[in-house]
Structures are given as structure tokens and as C-alpha cells.
Write a protein that holds these residues in place. Sequence first.
Motif, mmCIF file in Angstrom:
data_model
loop_
_atom_site.group_PDB
_atom_site.id
_atom_site.type_symbol
_atom_site.label_atom_id
_atom_site.label_comp_id
_atom_site.label_asym_id
_atom_site.label_seq_id
_atom_site.Cartn_x
_atom_site.Cartn_y
_atom_site.Cartn_z
ATOM 1 N N HIS A 1 1.134 -1.253 -0.140
ATOM 2 C CA HIS A 1 -0.430 -0.088 0.171
ATOM 3 C C HIS A 1 0.673 1.485 0.058
ATOM 4 O O HIS A 1 1.963 0.900 0.054
ATOM 5 C CB HIS A 1 -1.124 0.106 0.818
ATOM 6 C CG HIS A 1 -0.579 -0.199 2.650
ATOM 7 N ND1 HIS A 1 0.716 0.978 3.269
ATOM 8 C CD2 HIS A 1 -0.196 -0.541 3.391
ATOM 9 C CE1 HIS A 1 1.555 0.608 4.200
ATOM 10 N NE2 HIS A 1 0.666 -0.628 4.630
ATOM 11 N N GLY B 1 -1.430 3.922 3.768
ATOM 12 C CA GLY B 1 -2.391 3.057 3.764
ATOM 13 C C GLY B 1 -2.706 2.011 4.673
ATOM 14 O O GLY B 1 -1.525 1.765 5.398
ATOM 15 N N THR C 1 -6.616 -0.749 2.141
ATOM 16 C CA THR C 1 -6.774 -0.576 0.524
ATOM 17 C C THR C 1 -6.629 -0.857 -0.631
ATOM 18 O O THR C 1 -7.675 -0.353 -1.229
ATOM 19 C CB THR C 1 -6.051 0.806 0.468
ATOM 20 O OG1 THR C 1 -4.413 0.341 0.592
ATOM 21 C CG2 THR C 1 -5.932 1.570 1.739
ATOM 22 N N PHE C 2 -6.732 -1.760 -0.933
ATOM 23 C CA PHE C 2 -7.057 -3.039 -1.387
ATOM 24 C C PHE C 2 -8.026 -3.706 -1.862
ATOM 25 O O PHE C 2 -7.885 -4.108 -2.819
ATOM 26 C CB PHE C 2 -5.476 -3.626 -1.916
ATOM 27 C CG PHE C 2 -4.085 -3.397 -2.355
ATOM 28 C CD1 PHE C 2 -4.400 -2.817 -3.679
ATOM 29 C CD2 PHE C 2 -3.154 -2.593 -1.280
ATOM 30 C CE1 PHE C 2 -2.337 -2.334 -4.455
ATOM 31 C CE2 PHE C 2 -2.114 -2.570 -1.829
ATOM 32 C CZ PHE C 2 -1.384 -2.422 -3.399
#
Length: 287
Positions: free
Chosen positions: A30, A34, A38-39
Motif C-alpha cells: 500500500h 495506507g 485499501t486494496f
Amino acid sequence: MPPRIHFVPAEVRLRVLEWPGEKGTLLALHGLTGYAETFLPLIPALNPPYRVLGMDLRGRGGSEGPSDEAAYGLEAHLRDIAAVLEALAPEGALLMGHSLGAILSLAVAAEQPERVRGLLLFDGGPLPARAFSESLAQVLNARLEELPSLEAFRERVRAMPFLQPFDERLLPILEAGLIREPDGRVRMKFPARLGMKEAAELGAIWNDRLRGYAGRIRCPALLLKAPVGTFGPHDRYFTEAEEHLLREVVPQVRIVEVPGTTHYTIVLGYHAERDRIVRAFVEEVLG
């Protein structure tokens, strides 16, 4: 399906999320502020059938954060990534990096090429254009360390220009980066001062180090870039200068623009065209 959770004992204890799959491994790295979640918008495009690992860099998410601020930075992150790969993907992985994660992915590909099957970079690689760096400082300064309530946080993120048009599905992902106090206050897990420190360190060294990697990164590589600036049209991460540097170091890289995305929503958003491009590249590299 919810991911499995691993804790890898390295210099610090590192949390890694795993979505199991049968057709090869991706390791998601990230950005500066992050964490692995966040993915989440990208996971349905990859799993199944691919195995996806998402690690929290030290001090972020569920990974341990050293109290000594000198224990952060590029070299520390590279040691942590090596430990995660050794523990969970000794056969190697396709690295999927956003922003700072893209920088780290390039470093691993140059310094440990036997571990990297491909590079999928999201709006990152070289240092960003100056206008973007100035906007990043505003973003870090705007991330108030503490807000009086969860609703105050939600109101703040709904209004952030670089998350527009705002998608309510992002709220649980953004809230994963919070610590909630018993009295209702919320605060960010990763202090902005550490983000500023790491950004300053990279700003002093990274592009020169990246140039030194020329000819050393030979795996397939794809960069997805965002055409919309953080606060307006002027402050995109990539200009011609950054693209030229990346091509100089990784001549085989393919560069594709994802329409309508900002530096943040290129990962932290839901985009069918992005997902199509990502899936096609992963199938090409991992089969």
C-alpha cells in the motif's frame, strides 16, 4: 470470503491478509498512509483464482509500530517485505504496489529479482512531480490526528476532493485505519508526522537510487496512472518527466491511464476498466 490473517515475526510483527488461491501469488504493498484494506476494491478482480497477500507496512494497520522513529523508512520496509516473502511466498510473487508501495516494489525487483515475477504499479515508481508533492503535504496536514466522533470522520472524508465522486462503499475501508477511543473520539493509527518523515527521506534519495537500477529490472511491468489531480488538474503524480525516468529504468514497462481516477481512487475505488486491465496483466504473467 473474509481473508485469513497471518502475523509474520520479523524485526517487528507484521500483519498480512491472505485471500487463498490456486494460480500464483500477488503481494499488495500500500501507499504512504495506507494499509492492507485499501486494496479491497481490487480483490474481486483477482481472487479467485489468484492468491492475494496484503501486508501492512510497519506502523500501519495491524503491524507493530516501533516507538523509535528512526526505525522507519525505505530500508526497514525492504527488510520487512523480504521477511513476508520468505515466510508466505518463498516461490516468489507478482508485486502490486500503490504510490510508496510502487517504489518499494521497484526496489525489491531490482535487489531481489528472483522473488519477483512481475510488477503492477499504481500511480507510483519515481518520485512524484513537484505539484503533487506539495499537495501530498496538504493531505497529510489535513489528516487530523484526532476527531471528536466517527460521524465527524465520515463527514470529513466524504468531502475530500481526491475521493470524488464519493462512494459510500469506501467508508468501512477508510474506517479500518482508525483507532476508536472509549469516549467516541477517533484517531488515525499511523501518525502524519511519520508519513512526512518517510516522504522527506525518500525525496532526498529515491530518484538517484532508482536510476541505479537501470538494466536490473527485467520482469514484466505495468503502470496504471491517474489522470485527475489531487486538488485540481495541475497536481497529478506523473508528468512527462516521471514517465521518462520510469521508462529509462524499466524500458519494458507498459503505461496505461485509467480514466476518471485520482492518485487515491485508482486503488481505493471501484472501476470496471481498471479491473479488466489488471486481470489481463495478471493472467499474462501468472497464467
